[in-house]
Design a protein around this motif. Structure first.
Motif, mmCIF file in Angstrom:
data_model
loop_
_atom_site.group_PDB
_atom_site.id
_atom_site.type_symbol
_atom_site.label_atom_id
_atom_site.label_comp_id
_atom_site.label_asym_id
_atom_site.label_seq_id
_atom_site.Cartn_x
_atom_site.Cartn_y
_atom_site.Cartn_z
ATOM 1 N N ARG A 185 -29.068 5.843 14.903
ATOM 2 C CA ARG A 185 -27.822 6.601 14.966
ATOM 3 C C ARG A 185 -26.634 5.677 15.240
ATOM 4 O O ARG A 185 -25.560 5.823 14.640
ATOM 5 C CB ARG A 185 -27.890 7.663 16.068
ATOM 6 N N ALA A 186 -26.830 4.709 16.141
ATOM 7 C CA ALA A 186 -25.746 3.779 16.460
ATOM 8 C C ALA A 186 -25.386 2.934 15.248
ATOM 9 O O ALA A 186 -24.203 2.655 14.999
ATOM 10 C CB ALA A 186 -26.160 2.877 17.627
ATOM 11 N N ALA B 259 -26.377 -2.738 18.821
ATOM 12 C CA ALA B 259 -25.378 -2.257 17.881
ATOM 13 C C ALA B 259 -24.255 -3.283 17.718
ATOM 14 O O ALA B 259 -23.727 -3.480 16.611
ATOM 15 C CB ALA B 259 -24.809 -0.920 18.344
ATOM 16 N N ARG C 221 -32.205 6.239 18.640
ATOM 17 C CA ARG C 221 -30.862 5.933 19.169
ATOM 18 C C ARG C 221 -30.214 4.784 18.399
ATOM 19 O O ARG C 221 -29.023 4.822 18.093
ATOM 20 C CB ARG C 221 -30.950 5.576 20.654
ATOM 21 N N LEU C 222 -30.999 3.755 18.114
ATOM 22 C CA LEU C 222 -30.447 2.595 17.428
ATOM 23 C C LEU C 222 -30.086 2.929 15.985
ATOM 24 O O LEU C 222 -29.069 2.448 15.469
ATOM 25 C CB LEU C 222 -31.442 1.430 17.473
ATOM 26 N N ASP D 235 -23.445 5.101 12.803
ATOM 27 C CA ASP D 235 -22.086 5.317 13.308
ATOM 28 C C ASP D 235 -21.213 4.077 13.115
ATOM 29 O O ASP D 235 -19.994 4.186 12.970
ATOM 30 C CB ASP D 235 -22.115 5.703 14.788
ATOM 31 N N ALA D 236 -21.846 2.896 13.123
ATOM 32 C CA ALA D 236 -21.104 1.647 12.936
ATOM 33 C C ALA D 236 -21.007 1.250 11.469
ATOM 34 O O ALA D 236 -20.531 0.164 11.137
ATOM 35 C CB ALA D 236 -21.781 0.522 13.728
ATOM 36 N N THR E 64 -29.290 -0.205 23.447
ATOM 37 C CA THR E 64 -28.801 0.200 22.121
ATOM 38 C C THR E 64 -27.408 -0.346 21.853
ATOM 39 O O THR E 64 -27.127 -0.857 20.759
ATOM 40 C CB THR E 64 -28.809 1.734 21.997
ATOM 41 N N ASP E 65 -26.518 -0.264 22.831
ATOM 42 C CA ASP E 65 -25.150 -0.759 22.637
ATOM 43 C C ASP E 65 -25.148 -2.256 22.340
ATOM 44 O O ASP E 65 -24.384 -2.733 21.489
ATOM 45 C CB ASP E 65 -24.299 -0.473 23.874
#
Length: 287
Positions: A105-106, A76, A102-103, A109-110, A72-73
């Motif tokens: 949400r990431a 992102a 998860r992706l 958030d970005a 995910t990181d």
């Protein structure tokens, strides 16, 4: 569909749940115009591309339950760099009992735009063909594998008036239906939808007890189960008033008696209290 290098975009792209002909034109455009395609199974993605007659030139990476947290990181960061990332799973809409949450949400958030390619969904398809009420429903995903946890989960929806939709593995279907019958009642109407949109599509409808007997011989393929919600029980207000009167005659105070009977019958407490007071008032016959 060229890439916009000034801002990244995350595209959740629904893929066919069975029939490749169900793929929307925009799915083809997104797959061929992406900078990065994240796939639950890269081999299945390639087979889908072959059937669709397209060539994916984007970087293709795997994104499944086993590496979702770690990757995910990385994805992102691609989004922050302005890449157009398309996420696909094996079938249906990403993030619905599949990798993706998860992706999403990431990306949020970005401050990255998240959009979707609408398409086939086993949840809505099963709901539509089940013949059960569709005005209100809940999606419950996969039931727990452990018997005790599965029983508790089903017990939670026993009194829910909404139709519920479940995913289940074919080798666990009999256990699931058996427990559903135990918790919800063998006469609760349901539908087992198997291999939706595929060559051997089958929809079995009937009471849970009947479906248990059918599934006992073994079921193959992808399975979605739709179960009718609880039916409201008709409440006799006069009987509830009489029960309150009996409790009061036995020494209980009115308000606690009303509260207890209201909880047991489902009648609104204020409604029942007013009915009790009205029952106590002297009647007039015009004399």
């Amino acid at each position: 569909m060229g890439s916009d290098r000034t801002v990244g975009v995350l595209v959740l792209a629904a893929t066919p749940i069975g029939d490749t002909a169900d793929a929307p034109p925009r799915l083809l455009a997104e797959l061929t115009g992406a900078d990065v395609v994240a796939a639950e199974d890269t081999r299945r993605l390639q087979r889908l591309a072959d059937r669709l007659g397209i060539r994916i030139t984007a970087r293709v990476v795997s994104y499944f339950e086993g590496n979702e947290a770690a990757r995910t990181d990385e994805l992102a960061e691609q989004l922050r760099q302005g890449r157009r990332v398309v996420l696909v799973t094996d079938a249906g809409m990403p993030s619905v009992s599949d990798p993706g949450y998860r992706l999403v949400r990431a990306a949020i958030d970005a401050d990255v735009r998240v959009t979707a390619v609408p398409g086939p969904s086993a949840v809505l398809t099963a709901l539509a063909v089940s013949g059960l009420p569709v005005d209100r429903f809940s999606f419950e995903g996969f039931a727990p594998r452990k018997a005790g946890e599965r029983a508790r989960r089903l017990a939670e929806v026993a009194d829910d008036p909404r139709t519920s939709v479940w995913f289940e593995a074919p080798h666990r279907l009999t256990d699931f239906l058996t427990e559903a019958a135990a918790q919800l009642g063998g006469d609760r109407e349901a539908a087992v939808c198997r291999e939706l949109t595929k060559t051997y599509e089958e929809v079995r409808r009937g009471p849970l007890a009947q479906l248990v007997a059918w599934a006992a011989d073994g079921v193959r393929g992808e399975v979605t189960v739709v179960i009718a919600g609880a039916t409201a029980v008709a409440v006799d207000e006069a009987a509830a008033v009489a029960e309150v009167a009996a409790r009061v005659a036995a020494g209980e105070r009115t308000k606690p008696a009303v509260a207890a009977v209201a909880e047991a019958t489902g009648i609104a407490k204020n409604t029942l209290y007013e009915a009790v007071l009205a029952d106590r008032r002297p009647t007039t016959d015009g004399k």
